[in-house]
Scaffold this active site. Structure first.
Site, PDB file in Angstrom:
ATOM      1  N   GLU A   1       0.851  -1.188   0.000  1.00 32.87           N
ATOM      2  CA  GLU A   1       0.000   0.000   0.000  1.00 32.87           C
ATOM      3  C   GLU A   1       0.891   1.243   0.000  1.00 32.87           C
ATOM      4  O   GLU A   1       2.004   1.225   0.543  1.00 32.87           O
ATOM      5  CB  GLU A   1      -0.884  -0.016   1.266  1.00 32.87           C
ATOM      6  CG  GLU A   1      -1.753   1.220   1.411  1.00 32.87           C
ATOM      7  CD  GLU A   1      -2.846   1.072   2.485  1.00 32.87           C
ATOM      8  OE1 GLU A   1      -2.882   0.031   3.168  1.00 32.87           O
ATOM      9  OE2 GLU A   1      -3.653   2.011   2.611  1.00 32.87           O
TER      10      GLU A   1
ATOM     11  N   GLN B   1       1.360  -6.542   5.472  1.00 36.47           N
ATOM     12  CA  GLN B   1       1.673  -6.247   4.085  1.00 36.47           C
ATOM     13  C   GLN B   1       3.012  -6.898   3.735  1.00 36.47           C
ATOM     14  O   GLN B   1       3.380  -7.838   4.435  1.00 36.47           O
ATOM     15  CB  GLN B   1       1.655  -4.749   3.869  1.00 36.47           C
ATOM     16  CG  GLN B   1       0.275  -4.140   4.188  1.00 36.47           C
ATOM     17  CD  GLN B   1       0.119  -2.679   3.767  1.00 36.47           C
ATOM     18  OE1 GLN B   1       0.968  -2.067   3.132  1.00 36.47           O
ATOM     19  NE2 GLN B   1      -1.017  -2.080   4.151  1.00 36.47           N
TER      20      GLN B   1
ATOM     21  N   TYR C   1      -6.963  -8.992  11.564  1.00 36.56           N
ATOM     22  CA  TYR C   1      -5.662  -8.857  12.228  1.00 36.56           C
ATOM     23  C   TYR C   1      -5.831  -9.297  13.678  1.00 36.56           C
ATOM     24  O   TYR C   1      -6.866  -9.028  14.285  1.00 36.56           O
ATOM     25  CB  TYR C   1      -5.192  -7.403  12.217  1.00 36.56           C
ATOM     26  CG  TYR C   1      -4.949  -6.843  10.831  1.00 36.56           C
ATOM     27  CD1 TYR C   1      -3.748  -7.063  10.175  1.00 36.56           C
ATOM     28  CD2 TYR C   1      -5.926  -6.081  10.188  1.00 36.56           C
ATOM     29  CE1 TYR C   1      -3.513  -6.536   8.907  1.00 36.56           C
ATOM     30  CE2 TYR C   1      -5.699  -5.552   8.923  1.00 36.56           C
ATOM     31  CZ  TYR C   1      -4.494  -5.786   8.284  1.00 36.56           C
ATOM     32  OH  TYR C   1      -4.271  -5.275   7.041  1.00 36.56           O
TER      33      TYR C   1
ATOM     34  N   GLU D   1      -6.509  -9.214   3.436  1.00 34.75           N
ATOM     35  CA  GLU D   1      -5.670  -8.613   4.491  1.00 34.75           C
ATOM     36  C   GLU D   1      -5.707  -9.531   5.702  1.00 34.75           C
ATOM     37  O   GLU D   1      -6.787  -9.773   6.266  1.00 34.75           O
ATOM     38  CB  GLU D   1      -6.164  -7.216   4.893  1.00 34.75           C
ATOM     39  CG  GLU D   1      -5.872  -6.159   3.851  1.00 34.75           C
ATOM     40  CD  GLU D   1      -6.204  -4.749   4.328  1.00 34.75           C
ATOM     41  OE1 GLU D   1      -6.047  -4.461   5.537  1.00 34.75           O
ATOM     42  OE2 GLU D   1      -6.616  -3.944   3.482  1.00 34.75           O
TER      43      GLU D   1
ATOM     44  N   ASN E   1     -12.175  -0.640  -0.839  1.00 36.52           N
ATOM     45  CA  ASN E   1     -11.543  -1.214   0.347  1.00 36.52           C
ATOM     46  C   ASN E   1     -12.334  -0.879   1.598  1.00 36.52           C
ATOM     47  O   ASN E   1     -12.667   0.293   1.827  1.00 36.52           O
ATOM     48  CB  ASN E   1     -10.124  -0.639   0.504  1.00 36.52           C
ATOM     49  CG  ASN E   1      -9.419  -1.147   1.743  1.00 36.52           C
ATOM     50  OD1 ASN E   1      -9.052  -2.323   1.810  1.00 36.52           O
ATOM     51  ND2 ASN E   1      -9.236  -0.287   2.730  1.00 36.52           N
ATOM     52  N   GLU E   2     -12.653  -1.883   2.387  1.00 37.32           N
ATOM     53  CA  GLU E   2     -13.268  -1.719   3.721  1.00 37.32           C
ATOM     54  C   GLU E   2     -14.324  -0.612   3.734  1.00 37.32           C
ATOM     55  O   GLU E   2     -14.267   0.309   4.554  1.00 37.32           O
ATOM     56  CB  GLU E   2     -12.182  -1.449   4.770  1.00 37.32           C
ATOM     57  CG  GLU E   2     -11.241  -2.615   4.946  1.00 37.32           C
ATOM     58  CD  GLU E   2     -10.286  -2.490   6.123  1.00 37.32           C
ATOM     59  OE1 GLU E   2     -10.179  -1.397   6.719  1.00 37.32           O
ATOM     60  OE2 GLU E   2      -9.637  -3.498   6.461  1.00 37.32           O
TER      61      GLU E   2
HETATM   62  O1  AHR Z   1      -3.107  -2.886   6.109  1.00 40.77           O
HETATM   63  C1  AHR Z   1      -3.299  -1.698   6.824  1.00 40.77           C
HETATM   64  C2  AHR Z   1      -4.717  -1.177   6.739  1.00 40.77           C
HETATM   65  O2  AHR Z   1      -5.572  -2.049   7.409  1.00 40.77           O
HETATM   66  C3  AHR Z   1      -5.316  -1.087   5.364  1.00 40.77           C
HETATM   67  O3  AHR Z   1      -5.013   0.098   4.719  1.00 40.77           O
HETATM   68  C4  AHR Z   1      -6.782  -1.165   5.627  1.00 40.77           C
HETATM   69  O4  AHR Z   1      -7.490  -1.739   4.575  1.00 40.77           O
HETATM   70  C5  AHR Z   1      -6.881  -1.953   6.920  1.00 40.77           C
HETATM   71  O5  AHR Z   1      -7.693  -1.321   7.845  1.00 40.77           O
END
Ligand code: AHR
Length: 503
Positions: A27, A352, A244, A292, A172-173
């Site tokens: 990113e 990432q 995450y 992600e 995205n999101e």
């Molecule tokens: O990967 C970091 C961030 O996490 C990304 O930009 C976003 O899509 C997510 O919240």
């Protein structure tokens, strides 16, 4: 010694493994691009400013696909800013990460880097501040051979051949309040449907990923997927999942059990996709793009300090998590979970790739090194190809904060096209080795080619530029195959790769 057994057969298969489950993500955030993959003036930089030492590390990981250019960044991004003569590209404020984007690296440069790094580009379009018109234009620019305004502009900008980008993310999101242009599920589903329709009219060979919830913790999780899919089911091919994990309370057994949550998340989204298919009497199945995933929490505090010291600088050192050994174990368990769901998870991107919550770290002007999490991803990508098997594991279990009956041994197996078998296993036991047995008689004569172990006595051990091999794979103690029965010792708290080849 505690014991665990694995029962498997070549006919008990989950399905073909899509190599794209070993994908990653770059990113325009922090030092991922500027100072990560791109640093003109660095001793290893090539003629285009790309660090060769980083490219070598990425090639060793064997990353089949790399998502780009965001992430949250993409929801305010004008793709047109990133093409054409570099000295004429605008500098823009990036409201996602409070930095300034110089657009020195843009679409052409990233496609060039991806070729060198041996990875396909997975390109995200902006459905936050923009919409279907910009989306169909960028597909025309990237993929149309020529003879139209945007494709001719690409040619004029130096790329005679189309880029041939196959996989596209529709924003995205889009459910998140932190997102530029946040939408309701209905608004997003309609926008994705119209953008997707036009993009596929320009190039019918592309595949589209629609945004699922930005995590399973969102209050709208589930209802978002159902409504969004109801609006755009016919246009899209995949739904995205993001997740995450962290260990802020220092609860290692609970942290290592998080892959069970991941499995629940995947199965829930699969059920919703199939439920919507049912209401539509659709033959087409929507698969999953887990685009992600990772551990992310170490850098949260530090990021606040970085912003305090000055927003709007270029390439602020953001999201620079330093990963420890227990993080590598969870990453290994997450990869095992993707393999166990290989019939529906077709794409997965470790978020990432470089510097930003990444397996690869660099110092500006300095070295490059592998973080602890580099190793399970590399092993899975290298050896976890072919067919995902459906083994049954009988393991002792433990109870922890959020889960009961967590298997101490989490594992799976893959069958390579050459007849080789690879077993991936995490031993979650905090203090004891486990004796691991598997019956391999159904696979013909196999011998142990290698038993790779990632272990460290300190779960908080990390790798640094000056000590890059502190947490690194080593050979296991060796095992035996007798009468088709494998016996191997899995050290306490370890990631294991047992490679079995034709005898
Ligand atoms: O990967 C970091 C961030 O996490 C990304 O930009 C976003 O899509 C997510 O919240």
């Amino acid at each position: 010694m505690k014991k665990a057994t694995m029962i498997m057969d070549r006919d008990f298969a989950i399905g073909r493994i899509d190599p794209r489950i070993y994908g990653s993500f770059i990113e325009h955030l922090g030092r991922a691009v500027y100072g990560g993959i791109y640093e003109p003036g660095h001793p290893t930089a090539d003629e285009n400013g790309f660090r060769r030492d980083v490219i070598d590390m990425v090639r060793r990981l064997d990353v089949p696909v790399t998502r780009y250019p965001g992430g949250n960044f993409v929801s305010g991004f004008n793709w047109e800013d990133s093409v054409g003569p570099r000295d004429q590209r605008p500098k823009r404020l990036d409201l996602a990460w409070f930095t300034t984007e110089t657009n020195e690296v843009g679409l052409h440069e990233f496609v060039d880097w991806a070729k060198k790094a041996n990875t396909e580009v997975m390109y995200a379009i902006n459905l936050g501040t923009r919409g279907a018109d910009a989306a169909r234009n960028v597909v025309e620019y990237a993929n149309h051979p020529g003879g139209s305004y945007w494709s001719d502009l690409r040619i004029q900008n130096g790329a005679k051949d189309p880029f041939g980008i196959k996989l596209w993310c529709l924003g995205n999101e889009m459910d998140g309040p932190w997102q530029m242009g946040q939408k309701t599920a209905y608004e997003y589903g309609r926008a994705a449907n119209e953008a997707g329709k036009m993009m596929k009219w320009v190039d019918p060979t592309i595949e589209l990923v629609a945004c699922g919830s930005s995590s399973s913790q969102m209050p709208t999780f589930g209802t978002w997927e159902y409504e969004m899919l109801t609006q755009c089911y016919d246009q899209i091919d995949y739904v995205s999942l993001h997740r995450y994990y962290g260990n802020p309370t220092n609860d290692t057994p609970g942290f290592l059990a998080r892959s069970m949550d991941l499995d629940d998340f995947i199965k829930t989204v699969v059920s919703i996709c199939d439920a919507v298919a049912g209401t539509k009497h659709a033959k087409k199945k929507i698969n999953l793009s887990f685009d992600e995933w990772n551990v992310w929490y170490h850098s949260n505090q530090q990021d606040q300090e970085v912003w305090k010291q000055g927003k709007w600088n270029r390439a602020l050192p953001l999201l620079e998590d330093v990963y420890n050994f227990e993080d590598a174990l969870l990453v290994g368990a997450m990869l095992i979970t993707f393999l166990r769901n290989a019939d529906r998870v077709k794409v997965a991107c470790l978020a990432q790739l470089v510097n930003v919550i990444a397996p690869i770290m660099t110092r500006n002007g300095g070295g490059v090194w592998a973080q602890t999490i580099y190793w399970p991803l590399m092993h899975a990508s290298k050896y976890g190809r072919g067919t995902a098997l459906r083994p049954v594991i009988d393991s002792p279990t433990y109870d922890c904060s959020d889960y009961e009956k967590v298997p101490l041994v989490d594992g799976t197996a893959t069958l390579g096209d050459d007849g080789s078998v690879t077993i991936f296993a995490v031993n979650r036991d905090m203090s004891e080795d486990i004796l691991f047995n598997a019956d391999l008689r159904g696979f013909g004569g196999l011998k142990i080619a290698e038993h790779i172990v990632l272990h460290h006595d300190d779960v908080k051990a990390v790798n640094t530029e000056t000590d890059p091999d502190n947490v690194a794979p080593a050979a296991g103690k060796g095992g035996t195959i007798d009468g088709g029965k494998l016996e191997v010792q899995l050290p306490s708290l370890s990631w294991n790769v047992i490679r079995l080849v034709k005898a």
